[in-house]
Design an enzyme around this catalytic site. Sequence first.
Site, PDB file in Angstrom:
ATOM      1  N   GLU A   1      85.812  12.253  61.550  1.00 61.18           N
ATOM      2  CA  GLU A   1      85.326  11.670  60.305  1.00 61.18           C
ATOM      3  C   GLU A   1      85.742  12.466  59.082  1.00 61.18           C
ATOM      4  O   GLU A   1      85.619  11.996  57.956  1.00 61.18           O
ATOM      5  CB  GLU A   1      83.798  11.511  60.356  1.00 61.18           C
ATOM      6  CG  GLU A   1      83.038  12.730  60.818  1.00 61.18           C
ATOM      7  CD  GLU A   1      82.636  13.649  59.675  1.00 61.18           C
ATOM      8  OE1 GLU A   1      82.531  13.169  58.545  1.00 61.18           O
ATOM      9  OE2 GLU A   1      82.425  14.830  59.939  1.00 61.18           O
TER      10      GLU A   1
ATOM     11  N   HIS B   1      80.733  11.013  63.353  1.00 60.72           N
ATOM     12  CA  HIS B   1      80.099  12.332  63.313  1.00 60.72           C
ATOM     13  C   HIS B   1      79.892  12.874  64.724  1.00 60.72           C
ATOM     14  O   HIS B   1      80.095  14.073  64.979  1.00 60.72           O
ATOM     15  CB  HIS B   1      78.733  12.255  62.601  1.00 60.72           C
ATOM     16  CG  HIS B   1      78.829  12.336  61.118  1.00 60.72           C
ATOM     17  ND1 HIS B   1      79.010  11.238  60.333  1.00 60.72           N
ATOM     18  CD2 HIS B   1      78.761  13.392  60.264  1.00 60.72           C
ATOM     19  CE1 HIS B   1      79.053  11.598  59.062  1.00 60.72           C
ATOM     20  NE2 HIS B   1      78.905  12.894  58.998  1.00 60.72           N
TER      21      HIS B   1
END
Length: 338
Positions: free
Chosen positions: A10, A306
């Site tokens: 990310e 994440h």
Amino acid sequence: MLTIDGAEGEGGGQILRSALTLSMLTGTPFRIENIRAGRSKPGLLRQHLAAVRAAAQICGGDVKGAELGATALDFVPGTITPGDYHFAIGSAGAACLVFQTIFLPLARQATPSRVVIEGGTHNISAPSFEYLDRVFLPAVRPTGFEARLTLCRHGFHPAGGGKLEAVIGPVRPAAKIMLEDRGALLSRQGEAVFANLAVDIARREAVKLTRLLSLSEDEVKIREVESSGPGNILWIEIRHERAVDIFSAHGAFGVTSEEVAVKVARQVEKYMASEAAVGPHIADQLLMPLALARGGRFTTLRPTPHTRSNIAVIEQFLPVEITIGDTRQGDRLIVVVV
């Protein structure tokens, strides 16, 4: 010295924060490059710089390149020292993320620490104070990591001015986490919190959320709080026998109260439509405590970027194996083997 690519996955600040935590706990120095390369404004912002400086302070670490806007830095950890600490971000940067950076290293010590952090306590794209207190900490306590939190002042973006206090540690005996089902639904309780805004904003959020989720009026409260500037958050806690999660959305200029309520309701509906024990956000936050303790397993929804980024960072620092598989119900099973 490990070299970490901050653009992986990310490409946000989570990679840096995880690296700081694991570096302190393992004594492993690292260099991170391409910090927050996946964001519209790459490099260190105030909240990331505050996390770096907080980490360096609690372990006597040596840092090179810790400046606003920096896209690379070196971190060499020292010895973690429990004690009294005060960190001021100097903006509405997320105090809760700074807490999470230093929590595990301090919680693993034999004596407790008292930490005060000033900044934003209710930020978009960061855990709120309620999330830390009601979801994150109860989830990690079985792994031996303990803290008690107090919200002293609310802080919303952009004014900030919030303050939280934490008593962290001492370390406790750890258990293996086995969260494969959440059990029966016990309660649903929400709040529309607002500061320096018209009460009608929160009232409309509460009414809309009540209708969308078929709640009673008593299940969504309205609460006005003091803060340095205007702010608003709508959140709801979903409590099951073996799992608790909070889903939230923030009010913003140009976003109606009804739209805020819809955002919250959609998150809740997606979670409730599954049989996963763990929501999508707590999933990535559970990984490190499990990897540092006795491991375990839990079911969750489709892993967020994440989560995958956190797995990559953890496996660079620790001799663990983290796998993601499918369940018969269509959810995901994450297993941490230490």
